[in-house]
Design a protein around this motif. Sequence first.
Motif, PDB file in Angstrom:
ATOM      1  N   GLY A  64       0.749  -1.234   0.000  1.00 49.69           N
ATOM      2  CA  GLY A  64       0.000   0.000   0.000  1.00 49.69           C
ATOM      3  C   GLY A  64       0.784   1.290   0.000  1.00 49.69           C
ATOM      4  N   PHE A  65       2.121   1.239   0.040  1.00 49.22           N
ATOM      5  CA  PHE A  65       2.942   2.440   0.057  1.00 49.22           C
ATOM      6  C   PHE A  65       3.575   2.668  -1.316  1.00 49.22           C
ATOM      7  CE2 PHE A  65       2.779   0.924   4.354  1.00 49.22           C
ATOM      8  CZ  PHE A  65       2.884   2.032   5.183  1.00 49.22           C
ATOM      9  N   ALA A  66       3.865   3.930  -1.629  1.00 46.15           N
ATOM     10  CA  ALA A  66       4.771   4.223  -2.737  1.00 46.15           C
ATOM     11  C   ALA A  66       6.193   4.242  -2.180  1.00 46.15           C
ATOM     12  CB  ALA A  66       4.441   5.556  -3.371  1.00 46.15           C
ATOM     13  N   VAL A  67       7.157   3.785  -2.956  1.00 46.58           N
ATOM     14  CA  VAL A  67       8.561   3.746  -2.535  1.00 46.58           C
ATOM     15  C   VAL A  67       9.400   4.512  -3.542  1.00 46.58           C
ATOM     16  CG1 VAL A  67      10.573   2.286  -2.112  1.00 46.58           C
ATOM     17  CG2 VAL A  67       8.314   1.528  -1.361  1.00 46.58           C
ATOM     18  N   ILE A  68      10.214   5.440  -3.046  1.00 45.54           N
ATOM     19  CA  ILE A  68      11.183   6.150  -3.873  1.00 45.54           C
ATOM     20  C   ILE A  68      12.566   5.766  -3.377  1.00 45.54           C
ATOM     21  CG2 ILE A  68      11.988   8.367  -4.721  1.00 45.54           C
ATOM     22  CD1 ILE A  68       9.315   9.557  -3.881  1.00 45.54           C
ATOM     23  N   ALA A  69      13.465   5.450  -4.301  1.00 47.93           N
ATOM     24  CA  ALA A  69      14.812   5.016  -3.906  1.00 47.93           C
ATOM     25  C   ALA A  69      15.839   5.651  -4.829  1.00 47.93           C
ATOM     26  CB  ALA A  69      14.918   3.494  -3.954  1.00 47.93           C
ATOM     27  N   ALA A  70      16.806   6.357  -4.254  1.00 48.19           N
ATOM     28  CA  ALA A  70      17.847   7.023  -5.043  1.00 48.19           C
ATOM     29  C   ALA A  70      18.950   6.050  -5.434  1.00 48.19           C
ATOM     30  CB  ALA A  70      18.436   8.184  -4.245  1.00 48.19           C
ATOM     31  N   ASP A  71      19.530   6.253  -6.626  1.00 50.35           N
ATOM     32  CA  ASP A  71      20.670   5.443  -7.065  1.00 50.35           C
ATOM     33  C   ASP A  71      22.003   5.991  -6.566  1.00 50.35           C
ATOM     34  OD1 ASP A  71      19.012   3.721  -8.397  1.00 50.35           O
ATOM     35  OD2 ASP A  71      19.466   4.472 -10.399  1.00 50.35           O
ATOM     36  N   TYR A  72      22.054   7.260  -6.204  1.00 54.94           N
ATOM     37  CA  TYR A  72      23.243   7.961  -5.697  1.00 54.94           C
ATOM     38  C   TYR A  72      24.183   8.412  -6.810  1.00 54.94           C
ATOM     39  CZ  TYR A  72      22.020   5.897  -1.111  1.00 54.94           C
ATOM     40  OH  TYR A  72      21.391   5.509   0.025  1.00 54.94           O
ATOM     41  N   LEU A  73      24.993   9.395  -6.473  1.00 54.25           N
ATOM     42  CA  LEU A  73      26.019   9.872  -7.396  1.00 54.25           C
ATOM     43  C   LEU A  73      27.049   8.774  -7.654  1.00 54.25           C
ATOM     44  CD1 LEU A  73      26.737  13.414  -5.903  1.00 54.25           C
ATOM     45  CD2 LEU A  73      25.608  12.926  -8.081  1.00 54.25           C
ATOM     46  N   GLY A  74      27.521   8.709  -8.897  1.00 52.29           N
ATOM     47  CA  GLY A  74      28.566   7.751  -9.241  1.00 52.29           C
ATOM     48  C   GLY A  74      28.079   6.335  -9.369  1.00 52.29           C
ATOM     49  N   LYS A  75      26.768   6.147  -9.454  1.00 51.11           N
ATOM     50  CA  LYS A  75      26.202   4.809  -9.607  1.00 51.11           C
ATOM     51  C   LYS A  75      25.023   4.870 -10.578  1.00 51.11           C
ATOM     52  CE  LYS A  75      27.425   3.126  -4.976  1.00 51.11           C
ATOM     53  NZ  LYS A  75      28.378   2.087  -5.399  1.00 51.11           N
ATOM     54  N   GLY A  76      24.699   3.727 -11.154  1.00 52.24           N
ATOM     55  CA  GLY A  76      23.523   3.649 -11.995  1.00 52.24           C
ATOM     56  C   GLY A  76      23.786   3.924 -13.459  1.00 52.24           C
ATOM     57  N   PRO A  77      22.724   3.920 -14.275  1.00 52.42           N
ATOM     58  CA  PRO A  77      22.881   3.988 -15.734  1.00 52.42           C
ATOM     59  C   PRO A  77      23.412   5.317 -16.256  1.00 52.42           C
ATOM     60  CG  PRO A  77      20.553   4.136 -15.105  1.00 52.42           C
ATOM     61  CD  PRO A  77      21.314   3.762 -13.863  1.00 52.42           C
ATOM     62  N   LEU A  78      23.332   6.399 -15.476  1.00 45.50           N
ATOM     63  CA  LEU A  78      23.839   7.696 -15.929  1.00 45.50           C
ATOM     64  C   LEU A  78      25.175   8.048 -15.273  1.00 45.50           C
ATOM     65  CD1 LEU A  78      20.559   9.847 -16.011  1.00 45.50           C
ATOM     66  CD2 LEU A  78      21.588   8.457 -17.808  1.00 45.50           C
ATOM     67  N   ARG A  79      25.849   7.062 -14.732  1.00 47.65           N
ATOM     68  CA  ARG A  79      27.108   7.318 -14.039  1.00 47.65           C
ATOM     69  C   ARG A  79      28.117   8.042 -14.924  1.00 47.65           C
ATOM     70  NH1 ARG A  79      31.864   3.930 -13.815  1.00 47.65           N
ATOM     71  NH2 ARG A  79      33.272   4.834 -12.271  1.00 47.65           N
ATOM     72  N   ASP A  80      28.315   7.548 -16.150  1.00 45.36           N
ATOM     73  CA  ASP A  80      29.183   8.184 -17.141  1.00 45.36           C
ATOM     74  C   ASP A  80      30.580   8.468 -16.582  1.00 45.36           C
ATOM     75  OD1 ASP A  80      29.787   9.196 -19.659  1.00 45.36           O
ATOM     76  OD2 ASP A  80      29.213  11.247 -19.100  1.00 45.36           O
ATOM     77  N   GLY A  81      31.121   7.519 -15.825  1.00 44.94           N
ATOM     78  CA  GLY A  81      32.464   7.657 -15.305  1.00 44.94           C
ATOM     79  C   GLY A  81      32.592   8.489 -14.046  1.00 44.94           C
ATOM     80  N   ARG A  82      31.499   9.056 -13.567  1.00 45.40           N
ATOM     81  CA  ARG A  82      31.552   9.891 -12.351  1.00 45.40           C
ATOM     82  C   ARG A  82      31.876   9.024 -11.150  1.00 45.40           C
ATOM     83  NH1 ARG A  82      30.550  14.639 -10.589  1.00 45.40           N
ATOM     84  NH2 ARG A  82      29.899  15.295 -12.669  1.00 45.40           N
ATOM     85  N   ARG A  83      32.675   9.569 -10.212  1.00 45.58           N
ATOM     86  CA  ARG A  83      33.066   8.839  -9.038  1.00 45.58           C
ATOM     87  C   ARG A  83      32.044   9.040  -7.919  1.00 45.58           C
ATOM     88  NH1 ARG A  83      37.563   6.461  -9.527  1.00 45.58           N
ATOM     89  NH2 ARG A  83      36.105   4.950  -8.698  1.00 45.58           N
ATOM     90  N   GLU A  84      32.013   8.082  -7.035  1.00 46.96           N
ATOM     91  CA  GLU A  84      31.063   8.076  -5.929  1.00 46.96           C
ATOM     92  C   GLU A  84      31.379   9.180  -4.908  1.00 46.96           C
ATOM     93  OE1 GLU A  84      29.140   4.817  -2.809  1.00 46.96           O
ATOM     94  OE2 GLU A  84      30.668   4.223  -4.256  1.00 46.96           O
ATOM     95  N   ALA A  85      30.337   9.587  -4.170  1.00 45.12           N
ATOM     96  CA  ALA A  85      30.493  10.571  -3.094  1.00 45.12           C
ATOM     97  C   ALA A  85      30.128   9.902  -1.774  1.00 45.12           C
ATOM     98  CB  ALA A  85      29.615  11.786  -3.344  1.00 45.12           C
ATOM     99  N   TYR A  86      30.836   8.823  -1.478  1.00 50.20           N
ATOM    100  CA  TYR A  86      30.517   7.992  -0.320  1.00 50.20           C
ATOM    101  C   TYR A  86      30.806   8.731   0.984  1.00 50.20           C
ATOM    102  CZ  TYR A  86      30.627   3.844   2.717  1.00 50.20           C
ATOM    103  OH  TYR A  86      30.402   2.933   3.711  1.00 50.20           O
ATOM    104  N   VAL A  87      29.839   8.801   1.871  1.00 48.58           N
ATOM    105  CA  VAL A  87      29.860   9.516   3.150  1.00 48.58           C
ATOM    106  C   VAL A  87      30.292  10.975   3.018  1.00 48.58           C
ATOM    107  CG1 VAL A  87      30.040   7.517   4.629  1.00 48.58           C
ATOM    108  CG2 VAL A  87      32.138   8.575   3.851  1.00 48.58           C
ATOM    109  N   VAL A  88      30.119  11.549   1.842  1.00 49.14           N
ATOM    110  CA  VAL A  88      30.260  12.993   1.650  1.00 49.14           C
ATOM    111  C   VAL A  88      28.892  13.588   1.961  1.00 49.14           C
ATOM    112  CG1 VAL A  88      30.744  14.828  -0.020  1.00 49.14           C
ATOM    113  CG2 VAL A  88      32.060  12.690  -0.078  1.00 49.14           C
ATOM    114  N   LYS A  89      28.782  14.281   3.060  1.00 51.03           N
ATOM    115  CA  LYS A  89      27.474  14.606   3.620  1.00 51.03           C
ATOM    116  C   LYS A  89      26.598  15.436   2.686  1.00 51.03           C
ATOM    117  CE  LYS A  89      25.211  16.457   7.747  1.00 51.03           C
ATOM    118  NZ  LYS A  89      25.401  17.045   9.092  1.00 51.03           N
TER     119      LYS A  89
END
Length: 422
Positions: free
Chosen positions: A172-197
């Motif tokens: 019964g809920f809608a769910v939204i989930a982010a892929d995050y920077l540096g991940k997913g189909p539009l990454r295009d070589g971008r690096r992750e921003a892990y624990v960068v607040k």
Amino acid sequence: MALRVYILLIRTVWLIILENLAVGVMAGSTPNPWKEHVEKPTTYRLEAETVVTAGRLDSAVASSFPLFDTLSILPAFNAKTQGARSDVILRRIVTTTTIPETGEVVAVTGLLAVPASPNSTIPVVSWQHGTILSFDQVPSNMVKLFDPNYTLTDNADSLETLFNIHRFAANGFAVIAADYLGKGPLRDGRREAYVVKGATTQTCGALNTQWLHQALRSDGVPIEATAVASPFSDLDQAWRYWSGRVSFPLPDGLHRYPALAAWIAPCMLIALGSYELYYNLPELLEVSVRPQYRELARKYWNDYNISAIDSSDAPNSSNLLVESFWDGYTDDRISALQRQLMTNTAINWEYDSPIRFYYGLADEAIHPAMVMRTLSAGGKFTEGIQIARASHRVTFLAGLYGNEASLDGHDNVLSWFQSKLK
């Protein structure tokens, strides 16, 4: 995914939900975007929908459940009592966001999942996954589930997202989930921003649920309730614990505590690379990591290929950093890193609505004592829920599927959120 996408769908109450290093948001009274006309701003688009049946979700959860509950601490998954109540519609979201640390405007992706037969209004859960040691294990890949021949695997898919879709979108809920920077189909070589607040909170993808909670409250968004699992609330304390510079007494009733997980060292490498890039600390990896591991560290930051690391000669969290890392001034970049870890803490917040912290008594990454500090500092609305014998993954799973017996007399997050809607 930019915060405005979430606000677009959410018009009343917000709640934050759980992950094993992550977040989610829930709201009530959102118009059904499939049954009512909603004016769509040009800031985002929804790709074509796919439909996943309730039976398909139950089957995928049944096969994935044992991968998380390896010691059979929880009751086995039971489709009759815990099964999906409806089919689910999945759509990939594409939007843009501005990275606070660099000012760049980049395209990002995420997932929207809604029950196939919803009510006229839909409560919304925003789910943020935790650490993923790859570029591709992202929530929006769940659109592949419509194919009955597609087999989910632990090393290629975001199984945590599967569990959240099953528990919420199929109930019964809608769910939204982010892929995050540096991940997913539009990454295009971008690096992750892990624990960068700033970067992770801007994409609604905080490592830490409390970061998103704080950002929403700072924007004046009311929050009804919050749930967190295995929170890394104080990064400086976490790094000291992982490095062996901080220790804690055994929890009551335990004779030994589990060894730190092998995946912590790769997480630290990703964090070093992320801080090097987004906080402009050139060659932070090289000055922070012991000489014998520097080549490995740089290669791993570039390719995330953990299988290429010789396990017999791999670093662990206690021998990864240079010996002088914690002993006084070593390098300007190490000092800047340590200041940033302290700045990015999430323990200095007084909560003004109920917040639950689910924590395991055998978590191989977060010691229970680390959660106690957050509970005591958070104020009267904080509540700790301990899970006996629970590892990092079991803690996450128990929060979604556990019962009062496994949750120290408390209900799971789905039941708790449902009670908030009555």
